[in-house]
Design a protein around this motif. Structure first.
Motif, PDB file in Angstrom:
ATOM      1  N   GLY A   1     -29.700 -25.167   9.543  1.00 29.50           N
ATOM      2  CA  GLY A   1     -30.222 -25.149  10.846  1.00 29.50           C
ATOM      3  C   GLY A   1     -29.502 -23.828  11.449  1.00 29.50           C
ATOM      4  O   GLY A   1     -30.000 -23.690  12.651  1.00 29.50           O
ATOM      5  N   LEU A   2     -28.633 -23.009  10.983  1.00 33.61           N
ATOM      6  CA  LEU A   2     -28.330 -21.944  11.655  1.00 33.61           C
ATOM      7  C   LEU A   2     -28.984 -20.607  11.794  1.00 33.61           C
ATOM      8  O   LEU A   2     -29.796 -20.448  10.458  1.00 33.61           O
ATOM      9  CB  LEU A   2     -26.823 -21.302  11.178  1.00 33.61           C
ATOM     10  N   SER A   3     -29.128 -20.050  12.852  1.00 34.20           N
ATOM     11  CA  SER A   3     -29.963 -18.856  12.513  1.00 34.20           C
ATOM     12  C   SER A   3     -29.412 -17.499  11.872  1.00 34.20           C
ATOM     13  O   SER A   3     -28.175 -17.784  11.711  1.00 34.20           O
ATOM     14  CB  SER A   3     -30.498 -18.321  14.060  1.00 34.20           C
ATOM     15  N   MET A   4     -30.023 -16.214  11.587  1.00 31.40           N
ATOM     16  CA  MET A   4     -29.185 -15.368  11.042  1.00 31.40           C
ATOM     17  C   MET A   4     -28.112 -15.057  11.760  1.00 31.40           C
ATOM     18  O   MET A   4     -27.053 -14.422  11.167  1.00 31.40           O
ATOM     19  CB  MET A   4     -30.218 -14.181  10.622  1.00 31.40           C
ATOM     20  N   SER A   5     -28.304 -14.564  13.206  1.00 33.91           N
ATOM     21  CA  SER A   5     -27.249 -13.958  13.953  1.00 33.91           C
ATOM     22  C   SER A   5     -25.995 -15.122  13.926  1.00 33.91           C
ATOM     23  O   SER A   5     -24.850 -14.762  13.957  1.00 33.91           O
ATOM     24  CB  SER A   5     -27.647 -13.888  15.438  1.00 33.91           C
ATOM     25  N   GLN A   6     -26.225 -16.456  14.057  1.00 33.24           N
ATOM     26  CA  GLN A   6     -25.231 -17.317  14.060  1.00 33.24           C
ATOM     27  C   GLN A   6     -24.519 -17.581  12.753  1.00 33.24           C
ATOM     28  O   GLN A   6     -23.245 -17.697  12.627  1.00 33.24           O
ATOM     29  CB  GLN A   6     -25.898 -18.796  14.257  1.00 33.24           C
ATOM     30  N   SER A   7     -25.543 -17.192  11.644  1.00 34.57           N
ATOM     31  CA  SER A   7     -24.681 -17.174  10.294  1.00 34.57           C
ATOM     32  C   SER A   7     -23.635 -16.129  10.237  1.00 34.57           C
ATOM     33  O   SER A   7     -22.565 -16.057   9.499  1.00 34.57           O
ATOM     34  CB  SER A   7     -25.807 -17.096   9.142  1.00 34.57           C
ATOM     35  N   LEU A   8     -24.105 -14.693  10.625  1.00 37.74           N
ATOM     36  CA  LEU A   8     -23.159 -13.742  10.648  1.00 37.74           C
ATOM     37  C   LEU A   8     -22.012 -13.907  11.470  1.00 37.74           C
ATOM     38  O   LEU A   8     -20.841 -13.590  10.865  1.00 37.74           O
ATOM     39  CB  LEU A   8     -24.009 -12.483  11.237  1.00 37.74           C
ATOM     40  N   VAL A   9     -22.071 -14.602  12.669  1.00 38.88           N
ATOM     41  CA  VAL A   9     -20.771 -14.940  13.483  1.00 38.88           C
ATOM     42  C   VAL A   9     -19.904 -15.948  12.740  1.00 38.88           C
ATOM     43  O   VAL A   9     -18.605 -15.470  12.506  1.00 38.88           O
ATOM     44  CB  VAL A   9     -21.514 -15.486  14.836  1.00 38.88           C
ATOM     45  N   PHE A  10     -20.646 -16.763  12.081  1.00 35.67           N
ATOM     46  CA  PHE A  10     -19.970 -17.990  11.151  1.00 35.67           C
ATOM     47  C   PHE A  10     -19.219 -17.148  10.075  1.00 35.67           C
ATOM     48  O   PHE A  10     -17.951 -17.354   9.801  1.00 35.67           O
ATOM     49  CB  PHE A  10     -20.858 -18.684  10.480  1.00 35.67           C
ATOM     50  N   ILE A  11     -19.853 -16.109   9.595  1.00 31.24           N
ATOM     51  CA  ILE A  11     -19.041 -15.351   8.194  1.00 31.24           C
ATOM     52  C   ILE A  11     -18.084 -14.412   8.834  1.00 31.24           C
ATOM     53  O   ILE A  11     -17.060 -14.180   8.105  1.00 31.24           O
ATOM     54  CB  ILE A  11     -20.366 -14.568   7.360  1.00 31.24           C
ATOM     55  N   THR A  12     -18.279 -13.811   9.760  1.00 33.15           N
ATOM     56  CA  THR A  12     -17.097 -12.843  10.393  1.00 33.15           C
ATOM     57  C   THR A  12     -15.858 -13.736  10.840  1.00 33.15           C
ATOM     58  O   THR A  12     -14.967 -13.370  10.363  1.00 33.15           O
ATOM     59  CB  THR A  12     -17.815 -12.424  11.584  1.00 33.15           C
ATOM     60  N   LEU A  13     -16.132 -14.825  11.439  1.00 30.00           N
ATOM     61  CA  LEU A  13     -14.931 -15.748  11.825  1.00 30.00           C
ATOM     62  C   LEU A  13     -14.517 -16.306  10.460  1.00 30.00           C
ATOM     63  O   LEU A  13     -13.181 -16.265  10.370  1.00 30.00           O
ATOM     64  CB  LEU A  13     -15.444 -16.909  12.537  1.00 30.00           C
ATOM     65  N   SER A  14     -15.133 -16.582   9.462  1.00 25.81           N
ATOM     66  CA  SER A  14     -14.314 -17.145   8.279  1.00 25.81           C
ATOM     67  C   SER A  14     -13.653 -15.941   7.293  1.00 25.81           C
ATOM     68  O   SER A  14     -12.567 -16.073   7.169  1.00 25.81           O
ATOM     69  CB  SER A  14     -15.350 -17.388   7.134  1.00 25.81           C
TER      70      SER A  14
END
Length: 445
Positions: free
Chosen positions: A292-305
């Motif tokens: 359910g995450l959008s592409m922009s939310q996914s990029l933030v998720f990956i950056t934090l990881s």
């Protein structure tokens, strides 16, 4: 009597590094090679972040876009084997320099590609050139460090990966959103090619004393030891330095009876470990979309990881010097496996974030330890050969994992089934590393 006299006038290079203090020269060498590690990660990851822009320009299909991402990794497979042979003949320093410079020149051709075929060919050849950085950097640094600092130093060097990833992400964002002649993916490629000029800084550090001694270049080996130790390691005028040598110099020595079990084990670990890491992170945006995450939310998720990966190297570096390679890696991989299955079966977004951050922390810390460990298990005469064969297995995993995971997603597998399948490779890694010998505190042969 003659043997006793020889023992008094010759000494193993590893024994000198056992009593060598850590100096400012080691720190300088470490900084130079750390930047090389950052550049390698940048070059590996940039194509992933700009691939959609390239695909739009060349009207690529998803299959073509995926194969373009894999082209540099595919090129690094023959590059790893080729540069291993060159590193044993030309030396660690020269092969590293030539690899980085040749990559820089070849990569600069990329923006002038007129069609997909040319674009793919250029990136493949650039991958062949970059293979030398992959196989020379870590063994080179290991051969420059005192025994007590070797493990920590290599784990710190591995921290260049998340930093390079973040810089590639920043460069992609800067150029893809910019205006002007050099805006877009072409500008990002030009910048990434120019950082290869760092190769000229490698000229300012000495060649590995282990390699020099193995080639019988006594004066240069002694000079390198004196440079690194700042004159604190004393050698008698008639004293020679030596390392264990192979009966006959050949890449295929790693497949002889003495090394075949070790080569088989470390190759299997490299493939399984890389598959477990790469299979997840190349498809993470798609998998997160299923949650359910959008592409922009996914990029933030990956950056934090990615940010969570940086302290993992610091912790792993401290622990490996205290408890050894094997114990630390077993614990880190085991916790990565638990975190991975937790991520697969997360009941809510909070659990998903916590489990993925833990997975990033423990898996990358384990990678740092592994980079130190598997570069130490071979003697000098076959060290780069053995390292390159394992690194080649990593690139085979990098090439195959995205396609295989894409296939299972295409079959309609759910998020938890896909992530669990990937984690099986981490379990295999955990089982295999138990059979690899500990190297903490031991001199390099």
């Amino acid at each position: 009597m003659e043997a006793l006299k020889k023992a008094e006038t010759s000494i193993k290079v590893g024994e000198l590094f056992e009593r060598m203090p850590f100096t400012r020269r080691h720190l300088f060498v470490g900084i130079v090679l750390f930047i090389v590690s950052v550049i390698e990660a940048w070059e590996n990851m940039l194509i992933i972040f700009i691939s959609s822009s390239i695909a739009a320009d060349f009207h690529l299909t998803p299959v073509q876009e995926g194969s373009l991402i894999g082209s540099i990794y595919l090129g690094m497979i023959p590059g790893a084997y080729m540069w291993a042979i060159l590193a044993d003949r030309l030396g660690r320093r020269r092969s590293l320099m030539y690899s980085l410079l040749s990559f820089s020149v070849i990569s600069l051709v990329t923006p002038f590609s007129v069609n997909f075929a040319m674009l793919y060919a250029v990136r493949f050849i650039a991958g062949v050139a970059l293979g030398g950085v992959m196989v020379s950097g870590y063994p080179y640094f290991e051969e420059m460090l005192p025994v007590k600092q070797r493990g920590k130093g290599i784990v710190y060097l591995s921290a260049g990966w998340p930093l390079g990833t973040l810089l590639a992400l920043a460069a992609a964002g800067l150029f893809l959103e910019g205006d002007g002649l050099m805006a877009g993916w072409r500008g990002a490629i030009v910048l990434s090619s120019l950082v290869g000029l760092w190769a000229f800084m490698i000229m300012k550090i000495p060649e590995s004393p282990y390699w020099l001694a193995g080639k019988g270049r006594q004066e240069e080996a002694r000079a390198s030891i004196q440079y690194l130790s700042e004159g604190k390691v004393k050698l008698e005028p008639d004293q020679t330095v030596w390392v264990e040598s192979a009966e006959r110099e050949s890449y295929f020595n790693i497949f002889k009876r003495r090394f075949i079990k070790l080569t088989s084990l470390q190759t299997a670990v490299n493939f399984a470990f890389a598959f477990g890491y790469w299979g997840l992170y190349t498809w993470l945006p798609t998998l997160l979309e299923q949650k359910g995450l959008s592409m922009s939310q996914s990029l933030v998720f990956i950056t934090l990881s990615t940010l969570f990966q940086v302290p993992s190297y610091m912790v792993a570096a401290w622990l490996t010097g205290k408890f050894g390679r094997k114990k630390v890696m077993i614990v880190f991989v085991a916790l990565a496996v638990l975190s991975g299955f937790g991520f697969a079966y997360s009941a809510n977004m909070a659990q998903m974030y916590v489990c993925n951050f833990a997975l990033a922390f423990f898996s990358l810390g384990a990678w740092g330890v592994w980079n130190a460990w598997f570069g130490e298990i071979y003697p000098t005469s076959v060290r780069v050969s053995g390292y390159s064969f394992g690194a080649g297995a990593q690139r085979w995993a990098n090439t195959l994992a995205p396609s295989i995971i894409g296939m299972v997603i295409g079959f309609g597998w759910a998020f938890n089934a896909t992530v669990s399948f990937i984690q099986v490779f981490m379990v295999i890694t955990l089982c295999l590393i138990a059979f690899i010998p500990e190297t903490e505190g031991k001199i390099l042969e």
